[in-house]
Enzyme design. Structure first.
Site, mmCIF file in Angstrom:
data_model
loop_
_atom_site.group_PDB
_atom_site.id
_atom_site.type_symbol
_atom_site.label_atom_id
_atom_site.label_comp_id
_atom_site.label_asym_id
_atom_site.label_seq_id
_atom_site.Cartn_x
_atom_site.Cartn_y
_atom_site.Cartn_z
ATOM 1 C CG ASP A 81 27.087 94.263 -9.458
ATOM 2 O OD1 ASP A 81 26.656 94.489 -10.630
ATOM 3 O OD2 ASP A 81 28.100 93.405 -9.244
ATOM 4 C CD GLU A 82 31.201 95.351 -7.051
ATOM 5 O OE1 GLU A 82 32.051 95.100 -6.037
ATOM 6 O OE2 GLU A 82 31.507 95.007 -8.473
ATOM 7 C CB VAL A 83 26.130 101.878 -9.499
ATOM 8 C CG1 VAL A 83 26.303 103.234 -10.039
ATOM 9 C CG2 VAL A 83 25.429 100.963 -10.434
#
Lengths: 589, 589
Positions: free
Chosen positions: A362-364
């Site tokens: 997530d949230e790279v």
């Protein structure tokens, strides 16, 4: 039919079975349980295990380690599931029960006389109709039939029937919820005769607990497992590493926890992990580990700084969703070797207790790769093939270890990676993400942060400089406001999912992130609001008419479930004052 | 000036004095406190009282009752204030202290060596420069000088000087906040030398705790008093009766609690009340009782139904803000007699411990008087003179008992009653209400519900029928969202008050209502957010430049105060993860 009639006539609010069974018939006769009640499992009398519940946690952990030997590589057995459930049942009935004064008119004489019935429940018959599958305590979604039936006759005969040991355990959980503590100390049900048939709507019913941002002692996690099992959740997803700390010991990479943990001693050894995993498995709660990557990894930089790009940049918001920034480099042989070592060390210790491993994703933040000397770009055209290779390598490792990968939705929906059809996608950003995931043929977990994130609404944890302060007033967090149980209860995992694809929605998870949560408040943050999700996942969001379930009947049941959790040592919040629960529907609009 | 320089150079974040003192100079030398530290009060060595803190609560209560005799009609003494403060000081230093690892870089070697200093603090000199006023433990606002000064020299000499015993107690509280627990178990300060001068901005700094809607055991209330005193709050306002239950025993009207309490045993006897009042008085926390009237009284109907109009109407929203509806009749000789009996019984038991009595007066619903057989009207032209007479009678009784009345703002601002100039008005609905109150010449307490109600934001506690449910989605409560500490901290009691009238703002209160609060979650609902209000009330909302105080410096201090509260047995929530508190200002924007 007569039971239904009795139910509607006499039993208006005190029906604390949570989550709601598929079908339920109850009467109004009183039955006490004998203090020496015994359990006969497929014809054999059972002795409840003397441990672990009666022992202080540390003793219990040490006993487990001495019994399991090196790293506890032993599958949890069906027999242990049954023994643990029986032990929990007697403990709940006689030591952790509650007097239900809050659910009767004030100063009313609601307790049955001790001689209200000549019959007692002296034996509970447990009938398992099929042999457990080998992976009964570490199933893939759907591998285990969790259904059960339960009957209590007015003569005191109590029977639970199921095709699996897990089904028997669920039946015993329901059994305990039929009983109250009498002021004399005895346990009684006012609902005999009882006939219940029950089965879950969704196969994956979980809580995601962030044990990286705050330190949780093993006892905090096992207390959570107990509460999850009592709500018929069957998964505990441990988000066990993140940017802020690395508490899990990896013997092949000892510096990881030694330097990345918050404090000496604030680490989970392999033995401790096995204890936690076994604790869950014994209670029908499969513990799934997540090592989030490539983002959310900057705690690796305390031990292997060369593997992390954009570590702890002062201008963190350019590089990450929250401080500290940092990501595993995306085109680094050092990272590959590191992950090979990590997986080869950790995954064999996962296999005895779970069929899954969560690789995060997530949230790279693409800007972080501008500072990655192996990439030097934030151009997704350049990054995407590298990310594909990164995730392919990770998932190949996971599969080689005999496990099924789980990944956050971004890998599929934002990065458009090609993922194996076995990969389970955990959605969190929207209902649309669920629909998109299943339309691509992937299995999906739900848990929309607008409804099922339990940490929301406590305000910003960031500090604002005086110059910026007014602009951020009144300091709400990104997912505010707090999601109350009624809202969580109205959330349907199948919302927007085409009818022909609903089978791909395995279930979902509620989430407790730890920016503002730690052992002191975690119980209140999670319970009883997570119960709302438990019922959605077990019983379905809609009633038999396809309508949202009624708060009018759910609310007193949930209040009673809250009292049961408190009696079992879980600090669940109240949702109504006693005036409301004592007075039927007088707090309704 | 050199101390200030040292402060800015070396001590960047670990300064957990909360609320912030008026002036503070600190160094960076280490001093340990001797485990046998003694206290000399105006030249006389003090022995800390062996009770009450070390005894289980029930024993303690019984001891108090046996010592105090009938109803405990004894003023709390200055000597008891000093003895209690000393006892609390040693307990906090040596038994309820914490190792501050969360406030230093991870795995850093932050602890001083045990031989870091040749000097120890062996004696704390307490110098009271004036005799206490007779009402030192039950003052009207402003009667007691709460200021103090505190110095710790590098040779270990520690001195607290104040003109009152309460000032000494505040100084000792500050003293404990300079010390940390060493891993060896010792207590040390890294801040010597220390020079602090301190005095409160506002005279009335309180919490209003609703102990009617939920039952709180006496130990829950004394735990709250301890936490209040530790934040230099000086008032606990007990909202002790309401529509939902009547827990306070009135011996002259025994049926009130016998029938109106939630459950047998869930009552406060006169002895228990005296214990709680004395417990507060001994710690500088004056306990102020409120019997809310004429609304919020329907719990009287369980014992005296003839006194209550519109009791528990099904259509409650027509007659009250929440169920159950009901109000004391407004033109009833029966009500007059009842209140005379109530006041004559209760007020003499208030007088030893407080100078105030709160007669309530909020949220009176005029429609209820349509159902009042002594009025039969909702016309305010008819009701207003009756309300004037009702309140006049009550306030006359309060004054006759030697007490000063407090009333909710509606009596002055909505009902336009003429109130004695002694009456303190408690505002809650707006900042404008404060300005209006003082412009009418009345003393005011602030506590705007948009900022300082601690219970807000947990969602509706009302249950919605399926037909209405969608209309109320997503089920927010009336004062949502939750008020986070940053927002509470930005609230200025003097906002909108003309400069020439600010002296009429006595201070204010934060409020914890109990629709969804009970002993299980009350600590988390109140702490550490109430600390934000404590600092506004003690230190003022603005800094020395007239600006809102900076979150950047307040936040780590508040996180440290939170750890101190947890160490003292109060389940305060975290506001930031250890990553933030370990790393200075890296969680700032």
């Amino acid at each position: 039919m007569s039971f239904y009639l009795l139910l509607s006539l006499f039993v208006t609010q005190v029906l604390a079975i949570w989550p709601l069974p598929s079908s339920m018939m109850m009467g109004e006769e009183v039955l006490f349980v004998d203090r020496t009640v015994n359990f006969i499992y497929n014809g054999a009398a059972q002795v409840a295990l003397p441990q672990p519940e009666q022992m202080p946690f540390e003793q219990d952990l040490n006993l487990f380690i001495s019994q399991q030997g090196n790293y506890g590589h032993h599958n949890t057995s069906s027999q242990k599931v049954i023994s643990t459930a029986i032990k929990s049942t007697t403990q709940t009935l006689f030591e952790q029960n509650f007097v239900p004064w809050k659910f009767h008119p004030r100063h009313s004489d609601f307790e049955p006389a001790m001689n209200a019935s000549c019959n007692y429940i002296k034996t509970v018959y447990l009938k398992q109709t099929e042999a457990d599958p080998a992976n009964v305590t570490k199933p893939l979604a759907g591998d285990v039939d969790e259904s059960y039936s339960l009957s209590i006759a007015t003569n005191g005969r109590a029977t639970i029937t199921a095709s699996s040991s897990i089904g028997i355990a669920h039946g015993l959980t329901t059994f305990t919820q039929l009983f109250y503590k009498h002021s004399s100390g005895a346990a009684y049900t006012p609902y005999a005769p009882v006939n219940i048939k029950d089965a879950p709507k969704f196969q994956h019913r979980g809580l995601n607990m962030d044990v990286s941002r705050a330190w949780y002692a093993p006892a905090d996690i096992t207390r959570m497992i107990d509460a999850l099992a009592y709500n018929k959740f069957n998964r505990l997803h441990l988000h066990i590493t993140d940017a802020q700390s690395w508490p899990i010991e990896i013997p092949a990479l000892p510096m990881l926890a030694e330097k990345g943990s918050y404090r000496e001693g604030f680490t989970y050894s392999p033995q401790t992990m096995a204890y936690i995993q076994d604790y869950g498995a014994s209670r029908g709660v499969e513990v799934i580990l997540e090592i989030d990557m490539p983002g959310h990894t900057s705690s690796i930089a305390y031990s292997y700084p060369e593997l992390i790009a954009a570590f702890n940049e002062k201008d963190w918001s350019t590089y990450a969703a929250e401080p500290p920034s940092g990501t595993l480099k995306l085109n680094s042989s050092g990272v590959t070797e590191f992950l090979d070592t990590l997986f080869e060390d950790l995954l064999p210790r996962v296999l005895p207790y779970s069929s899954y491993f969560h690789t995060g994703g997530d949230e790279v933040n693409v800007n972080a790769y501008n500072l990655d000397d192996t990439v030097r770009s934030n151009d997704t055209a350049i990054l995407q093939p590298l990310m594909q290779a990164f995730v392919d390598r990770a998932h190949t490792k996971v599969r080689a270890a005999g496990l099924t990968p789980i990944a956050w939705e971004e890998m599929l929906l934002t990065w458009n990676l090609t993922l194996g059809s076995d990969v389970v996608i955990q959605t969190w950003q929207s209902d649309e993400a669920v629909a998109q995931t299943v339309s691509k043929g992937h299995k999906a977990l739900v848990g929309n942060y607008n409804y099922w994130y339990l940490d929301c609404g406590h305000g910003q944890w960031l500090d604002f400089y005086p110059d910026a302060s007014q602009a951020y007033y009144p300091y709400y967090d990104y997912c505010a406001p707090l999601h109350n149980w009624r809202m969580m209860y109205a959330y349907d995992p199948l919302e927007g999912v085409p009818a022909n694809l609903t089978h791909l929605v395995l279930g979902g998870e509620v989430h407790i992130w730890s920016e503002q949560t730690d052992p002191v408040n975690v119980d209140r943050q999670v319970w009883p609001r997570a119960c709302a999700a438990a019922e959605v996942l077990w019983s379905g969001a809609k009633d038999e008419h396809g309508q949202n379930r009624s708060q009018i009947t759910a609310s007193p049941r949930l209040s009673e479930m809250r009292e049961r959790l408190v009696a079992r040592g879980v600090g669940a919040e109240p949702i109504q004052m006693p005036f409301c629960t004592q007075n039927g529907t007088q707090c309704a609009l």
